[in-house]
Every structure is written in C-alpha cells, then in structure tokens.
Design an enzyme around this catalytic site. Structure first.
Site, PDB file in Angstrom:
ATOM      1  N   GLN A   1      97.752  60.395  18.249  1.00  0.00           N
ATOM      2  CA  GLN A   1      98.700  59.958  16.993  1.00  0.00           C
ATOM      3  C   GLN A   1     100.028  59.285  17.085  1.00  0.00           C
ATOM      4  O   GLN A   1     100.374  59.173  18.205  1.00  0.00           O
ATOM      5  CB  GLN A   1      99.092  61.437  16.290  1.00  0.00           C
ATOM      6  CG  GLN A   1      97.869  62.063  16.028  1.00  0.00           C
ATOM      7  CD  GLN A   1      98.237  63.604  15.653  1.00  0.00           C
ATOM      8  OE1 GLN A   1      99.369  64.056  15.935  1.00  0.00           O
ATOM      9  NE2 GLN A   1      97.378  64.292  14.623  1.00  0.00           N
TER      10      GLN A   1
ATOM     11  N   ARG B   1     108.075  62.889  15.447  1.00  0.00           N
ATOM     12  CA  ARG B   1     107.085  63.577  16.289  1.00  0.00           C
ATOM     13  C   ARG B   1     105.768  63.547  15.856  1.00  0.00           C
ATOM     14  O   ARG B   1     105.380  63.521  14.674  1.00  0.00           O
ATOM     15  CB  ARG B   1     107.485  64.965  16.414  1.00  0.00           C
ATOM     16  CG  ARG B   1     106.624  65.955  17.367  1.00  0.00           C
ATOM     17  CD  ARG B   1     107.176  67.375  17.196  1.00  0.00           C
ATOM     18  NE  ARG B   1     106.783  67.889  15.820  1.00  0.00           N
ATOM     19  CZ  ARG B   1     105.266  68.175  15.600  1.00  0.00           C
ATOM     20  NH1 ARG B   1     104.312  67.858  16.110  1.00  0.00           N
ATOM     21  NH2 ARG B   1     105.120  68.531  14.350  1.00  0.00           N
ATOM     22  N   ALA B   2     104.678  63.426  16.899  1.00  0.00           N
ATOM     23  CA  ALA B   2     103.276  63.650  16.850  1.00  0.00           C
ATOM     24  C   ALA B   2     102.682  64.570  17.386  1.00  0.00           C
ATOM     25  O   ALA B   2     103.478  64.695  18.643  1.00  0.00           O
ATOM     26  CB  ALA B   2     102.613  62.074  16.677  1.00  0.00           C
ATOM     27  N   SER B   3     101.676  65.249  17.120  1.00  0.00           N
ATOM     28  CA  SER B   3     101.274  66.525  17.886  1.00  0.00           C
ATOM     29  C   SER B   3     100.307  66.020  19.146  1.00  0.00           C
ATOM     30  O   SER B   3     100.479  66.586  20.174  1.00  0.00           O
ATOM     31  CB  SER B   3     100.257  67.211  17.104  1.00  0.00           C
ATOM     32  OG  SER B   3     101.198  67.704  15.923  1.00  0.00           O
ATOM     33  N   THR B   4      99.512  64.643  18.912  1.00  0.00           N
ATOM     34  CA  THR B   4      98.900  64.451  20.238  1.00  0.00           C
ATOM     35  C   THR B   4      99.079  62.763  20.745  1.00  0.00           C
ATOM     36  O   THR B   4      99.816  62.218  19.784  1.00  0.00           O
ATOM     37  CB  THR B   4      97.350  64.658  20.073  1.00  0.00           C
ATOM     38  OG1 THR B   4      97.024  63.612  18.880  1.00  0.00           O
ATOM     39  CG2 THR B   4      97.044  65.990  19.169  1.00  0.00           C
TER      40      THR B   4
END
Length: 211
Positions: free
Chosen positions: A17, A11-14
């Site tokens: 990314q 998982r990445a936040s944006t």
C-alpha cells in the site's frame, strides 16, 4: 506569530500500500489553515501495534504545542485500550496537539493561541479521540474476524489457496538479487517487504544448489 511546528504522519498497513497516498490531502488542509508542514513521517506498519519507528521519531522530535497532522485517527491508532493509553500519555506528556482531517473538533488546534480556549478544546478533543480510536480498533477486529471466517469457509469448501504469488515482482527481485543489489535498495525501488526479498533469495539459493 506562531511558535509551533506542524508534523504530518502518514501510514499504510502493508508494503504493497502507498503510505504517501494522503499527502496531497494533508497539504491542502495545511494550506487552507495557514499551516506549514515542517516534515512528513511515513511508514508501512500496522496501526494495531506500537512498533512504528517513524511515529515515535516524530514524537521524539516534536516539542510542546506542536501539531501532529493526520488524515484519520486510525492512521495513529487501531490499538488495544492499554496500548492506546500508553501512546496517548506520551502525546499528552509532550503537550502535542493531534489534528485529524476526520475530526472537525481538532481543526481549531490549528488556529488557537490562548490557553483557556486551548484547554477547553483539548478536553473536548480528548473525548472524541478516544471514541474514534475505539471505533478504529473495533473496525480492525471486525475485519480480522471476517477474514478468518472467510478463510475457514473457503478451506472447508476446498477453495482456499492462500495469497496469489506476484510472478512479475518475484522476477524483478530475482534480477536485482542476481545483480548483487542490497535488500534496502530493492525495498526502495520495488516497495516490497524484506520477507518477500528473503523468500526469493532462498528460492534462488535452492535452485543454484540443484544439480
């Protein structure tokens, strides 16, 4: 012979990314612990929300005894207490084992086979999971607070201009929209968010309406 599967969650936040950044680290861990990763589930969503389709797709597919492999606990949770309790209850109800590279007590889940040892490890690991989830949430809240304070200070000093516009990205999106490419196609190729594409699309339509 092992009768469980290992699923990796990234998982990445944006959208900017790289959600797959930790893939090699998870592959190395799996290789070192004689695990075979059955599937990778990757998404660009905030860890502070339960609105994560790929995580819940993994949880739906996984069966009792399966391993959920992550790089860090904050990849699973930066959630508030009640949301974390909800997610944890789903994981426990399905009998899944969370193995995280930053949680050494969880690494034994990759090799344990007897029920007694599994229950002992589970009790220890549940406590450590709660601690790391609480730390991840506090880190999230601290960063949000510092960002807010920084913006307020910059505004008071007349320095705040918002996020800089990525001109090159906008030009690429404009070109693809002009070629009638779909939002899904543009997202896949450029890795940008749908909101970015929508803003560029609206800008193009406005420009086309100008005399």
């Amino acid at each position: 012979m092992r009768n469980f599967r290992t699923y990796a969650y990234l998982r990445a936040s944006t959208k900017e990314q790289d959600a797959g950044r930790a893939k090699n680290a998870l592959l190395r861990f799996a290789n070192d612990h004689d695990l075979v990763i059955s599937a990778f589930f990757a998404e660009n969503e905030s860890g502070a929300t339960l609105q994560r389709p790929e995580l819940f797709r993994l949880l739906e597919i996984a069966q009792k005894g399966d391993v959920v492999l992550v790089e860090q606990i904050d990849r699973i949770s930066r959630l508030k207490d009640d949301d974390w309790d909800s997610l944890k209850s789903i994981i426990k109800a399905k009998g899944l084992r969370v193995v995280s590279l930053d949680l050494p007590t969880s690494h034994q889940f990759a090799v344990v086979n007897d029920e007694f040892t599994g229950r002992m490890l589970s009790a220890i690991n549940d406590l450590m999971l709660d601690m790391l989830a609480a730390i991840a949430r506090k880190d999230y809240e601290d960063r949000r607070r510092r960002q807010k304070e920084g913006i307020i200070k910059a505004r008071s000093e007349g320095r705040y201009r918002g996020r800089p516009i990525d001109i090159e990205l906008q030009q690429k999106v404009e070109g693809m929209l002009s070629d009638k490419k779909s939002y899904d196609y543009i997202q896949h190729i450029l890795g940008c968010s749908r909101s970015t594409i929508s803003k560029v699309s609206k800008k193009l339509k406005l420009n086309n309406l100008k005399p």
